[in-house]
Design a protein around this motif. Structure first.
Motif, PDB file in Angstrom:
ATOM      1  N   SER A   1      30.791  47.087  46.126  1.00 30.07           N
ATOM      2  CA  SER A   1      32.021  47.872  46.208  1.00 30.07           C
ATOM      3  C   SER A   1      33.129  47.093  46.910  1.00 30.07           C
ATOM      4  CB  SER A   1      31.756  49.175  46.970  1.00 30.07           C
ATOM      5  OG  SER A   1      32.969  49.849  47.227  1.00 30.07           O
ATOM      6  N   THR A   2      34.338  47.236  46.411  1.00 29.40           N
ATOM      7  CA  THR A   2      35.491  46.631  47.088  1.00 29.40           C
ATOM      8  C   THR A   2      35.842  47.403  48.353  1.00 29.40           C
ATOM      9  OG1 THR A   2      37.036  47.917  45.737  1.00 29.40           O
ATOM     10  CG2 THR A   2      36.506  45.680  44.968  1.00 29.40           C
ATOM     11  N   GLU A   3      35.269  48.600  48.527  1.00 34.81           N
ATOM     12  CA  GLU A   3      35.574  49.447  49.687  1.00 34.81           C
ATOM     13  C   GLU A   3      34.624  49.218  50.868  1.00 34.81           C
ATOM     14  OE1 GLU A   3      38.327  51.296  49.822  1.00 34.81           O
ATOM     15  OE2 GLU A   3      38.766  50.525  47.820  1.00 34.81           O
ATOM     16  N   MET A   4      33.601  48.380  50.703  1.00 35.86           N
ATOM     17  CA  MET A   4      32.673  48.122  51.804  1.00 35.86           C
ATOM     18  C   MET A   4      33.412  47.445  52.951  1.00 35.86           C
ATOM     19  SD  MET A   4      29.426  46.590  49.730  1.00 35.86           S
ATOM     20  CE  MET A   4      28.016  47.085  50.694  1.00 35.86           C
ATOM     21  N   ASP A   5      33.021  47.788  54.182  1.00 37.40           N
ATOM     22  CA  ASP A   5      33.623  47.075  55.304  1.00 37.40           C
ATOM     23  C   ASP A   5      32.991  45.687  55.403  1.00 37.40           C
ATOM     24  OD1 ASP A   5      31.380  46.949  57.147  1.00 37.40           O
ATOM     25  OD2 ASP A   5      31.809  48.997  57.788  1.00 37.40           O
ATOM     26  N   GLU A   6      33.597  44.830  56.217  1.00 38.30           N
ATOM     27  CA  GLU A   6      33.183  43.429  56.269  1.00 38.30           C
ATOM     28  C   GLU A   6      31.714  43.247  56.640  1.00 38.30           C
ATOM     29  OE1 GLU A   6      35.197  39.865  58.078  1.00 38.30           O
ATOM     30  OE2 GLU A   6      36.956  41.010  57.416  1.00 38.30           O
ATOM     31  N   ASP A   7      31.233  43.978  57.619  1.00 37.35           N
ATOM     32  CA  ASP A   7      29.836  43.826  58.035  1.00 37.35           C
ATOM     33  C   ASP A   7      28.873  44.281  56.945  1.00 37.35           C
ATOM     34  OD1 ASP A   7      30.444  42.666  60.487  1.00 37.35           O
ATOM     35  OD2 ASP A   7      30.470  44.591  61.538  1.00 37.35           O
ATOM     36  N   GLU A   8      29.167  45.400  56.294  1.00 34.55           N
ATOM     37  CA  GLU A   8      28.318  45.869  55.192  1.00 34.55           C
ATOM     38  C   GLU A   8      28.286  44.846  54.059  1.00 34.55           C
ATOM     39  OE1 GLU A   8      28.732  50.691  54.990  1.00 34.55           O
ATOM     40  OE2 GLU A   8      30.495  49.510  54.393  1.00 34.55           O
ATOM     41  N   LEU A   9      29.447  44.318  53.716  1.00 40.70           N
ATOM     42  CA  LEU A   9      29.532  43.351  52.634  1.00 40.70           C
ATOM     43  C   LEU A   9      28.814  42.053  53.000  1.00 40.70           C
ATOM     44  CD1 LEU A   9      30.468  42.699  49.825  1.00 40.70           C
ATOM     45  CD2 LEU A   9      32.746  42.231  50.719  1.00 40.70           C
ATOM     46  N   TYR A  10      28.949  41.626  54.237  1.00 36.95           N
ATOM     47  CA  TYR A  10      28.257  40.418  54.680  1.00 36.95           C
ATOM     48  C   TYR A  10      26.741  40.609  54.605  1.00 36.95           C
ATOM     49  CZ  TYR A  10      27.097  36.291  57.424  1.00 36.95           C
ATOM     50  OH  TYR A  10      26.570  35.090  57.840  1.00 36.95           O
ATOM     51  N   ASP A  11      26.261  41.780  55.006  1.00 36.03           N
ATOM     52  CA  ASP A  11      24.831  42.071  54.893  1.00 36.03           C
ATOM     53  C   ASP A  11      24.392  42.030  53.433  1.00 36.03           C
ATOM     54  OD1 ASP A  11      24.656  42.390  57.641  1.00 36.03           O
ATOM     55  OD2 ASP A  11      24.662  44.586  57.572  1.00 36.03           O
ATOM     56  N   GLU A  12      25.187  42.595  52.551  1.00 33.87           N
ATOM     57  CA  GLU A  12      24.866  42.598  51.121  1.00 33.87           C
ATOM     58  C   GLU A  12      24.850  41.171  50.567  1.00 33.87           C
ATOM     59  OE1 GLU A  12      23.558  44.484  47.762  1.00 33.87           O
ATOM     60  OE2 GLU A  12      23.940  45.402  49.705  1.00 33.87           O
ATOM     61  N   MET A  13      25.815  40.349  50.973  1.00 35.02           N
ATOM     62  CA  MET A  13      25.840  38.947  50.550  1.00 35.02           C
ATOM     63  C   MET A  13      24.546  38.241  50.959  1.00 35.02           C
ATOM     64  SD  MET A  13      29.763  38.053  51.687  1.00 35.02           S
ATOM     65  CE  MET A  13      29.536  36.274  51.662  1.00 35.02           C
ATOM     66  N   ASN A  14      24.090  38.505  52.170  1.00 34.40           N
ATOM     67  CA  ASN A  14      22.858  37.872  52.648  1.00 34.40           C
ATOM     68  C   ASN A  14      21.629  38.354  51.892  1.00 34.40           C
ATOM     69  OD1 ASN A  14      23.250  35.864  54.836  1.00 34.40           O
ATOM     70  ND2 ASN A  14      24.502  37.509  55.657  1.00 34.40           N
ATOM     71  N   ILE A  15      21.626  39.598  51.477  1.00 28.09           N
ATOM     72  CA  ILE A  15      20.521  40.109  50.664  1.00 28.09           C
ATOM     73  C   ILE A  15      20.495  39.397  49.311  1.00 28.09           C
ATOM     74  CG2 ILE A  15      19.699  42.143  49.386  1.00 28.09           C
ATOM     75  CD1 ILE A  15      20.697  43.820  51.830  1.00 28.09           C
ATOM     76  N   VAL A  16      21.654  39.281  48.685  1.00 24.83           N
ATOM     77  CA  VAL A  16      21.745  38.603  47.391  1.00 24.83           C
ATOM     78  C   VAL A  16      21.324  37.143  47.535  1.00 24.83           C
ATOM     79  CG1 VAL A  16      23.325  37.899  45.539  1.00 24.83           C
ATOM     80  CG2 VAL A  16      23.530  40.180  46.551  1.00 24.83           C
ATOM     81  N   LEU A  17      21.870  36.473  48.521  1.00 25.41           N
ATOM     82  CA  LEU A  17      21.544  35.078  48.782  1.00 25.41           C
ATOM     83  C   LEU A  17      20.042  34.916  49.060  1.00 25.41           C
ATOM     84  CD1 LEU A  17      23.776  32.893  51.004  1.00 25.41           C
ATOM     85  CD2 LEU A  17      21.331  32.851  51.343  1.00 25.41           C
ATOM     86  N   GLY A  18      19.491  35.783  49.868  1.00 29.65           N
ATOM     87  CA  GLY A  18      18.061  35.724  50.185  1.00 29.65           C
ATOM     88  C   GLY A  18      17.188  35.912  48.966  1.00 29.65           C
TER      89      GLY A  18
END
Length: 174
Positions: free
Chosen positions: A127-144
Motif C-alpha cells: 500500500s502507498t498508505e503504509m507508514d515508513e516503519d510498516e513499509l520497511y518491515d514489508e520490504m525486509n519480508i520480501v527481501l528475506g
C-alpha cells in the motif's frame, strides 16, 4: 499521498535499507536513475549464497508508479545468479526452473529474453498508505523471502546451467 512525498519516502527507505546492509558488512550501493521515471536501486553483492558459496548480484527497488494516485506500489527484488548461459543447457534449465517455480509460494526463477541471464524475481504489492516503519518491515519480508528461495535452489540451478546436473539431479534435490 502526493507523488513527491511518496517518492521521498521511497528514497528514504532505500537509504535506510542500504545503511542496514552496510552495517552488516554486506557490500551495497544506491544507484541513481539514469532515465526519467527509472527507479533508484539498492545493488548488493552476495558473495556466499547457497551451499556451494555462489556469488550473485541483487537489486532491490520500487517499480515506477503507473498513475500519480496509485494506492498500490510494487517493491521488487531481482537476484542475478548467472549472466552468461550456454544455450545447449537451456532446455534442462527451463525444465528445472519450471519444477522449482511450481513449488514456490511466490517469486520465480527466469531466463532473460536474450537467454544470457538466470535470475530470481520477486515483486510484492504494498500500500502507498503504509507508514515508513510498516513499509520497511514489508520490504525486509520480501527481501528475506527472495534470499531464502535463492539460497535453497541456486546450487542446483547453477549446476544445471553449467551442464553439471541433470533433471534427475534436480528432482532428487527437491
Amino acid at each position: 499521498m502526493d507523488k513527491e512525498a511518496l517518492l521521498q519516502k521511497r528514497h528514504d527507505l532505500l537509504v535506510r535499507l542500504n545503511d542496514a546492509l552496510q552495517e552488516e558488512m554486506i557490500p551495497s550501493i544506491i544507484t541513481e536513475p539514469e532515465e526519467e521515471n527509472a527507479p533508484e536501486i539498492v545493488t548488493v553483492l552476495l558473495d556466499e549464497i547457497g551451499m556451494d558459496g555462489n556469488e550473485a548480484a541483487a537489486e532491490f527497488f520500487f517499480r515506477p508508479l503507473m498513475e500519480d494516485d496509485d494506492e498500490v506500489q510494487y517493491f521488487a527484488c531481482v537476484i542475478t545468479l548467472l549472466d552468461e548461459l550456454d544455450e545447449a543447457n537451456l532446455p534442462t534449465l527451463y525444465e528445472a526452473m519450471s519444477a522449482i517455480n511450481f513449488l514456490l509460494p511466490c517469486g520465480s526463477f527466469a531466463v532473460s529474453i536474450d537467454k544470457q541471464t538466470l535470475a530470481f524475481r520477486l515483486t510484492a504489492p504494498v500500500s502507498t498508505e503504509m507508514d515508513e516503519d510498516e513499509l520497511y518491515d514489508e520490504m525486509n519480508i520480501v527481501l528475506g523471502n527472495a534470499l531464502t528461495f535463492v539460497d535453497l535452489y541456486v546450487d542446483v540451478l547453477v549446476d544445471v546451467a553449467e551442464g553439471n546436473a541433470t533433471m534427475e539431479d534436480v528432482l532428487e534435490a527437491l
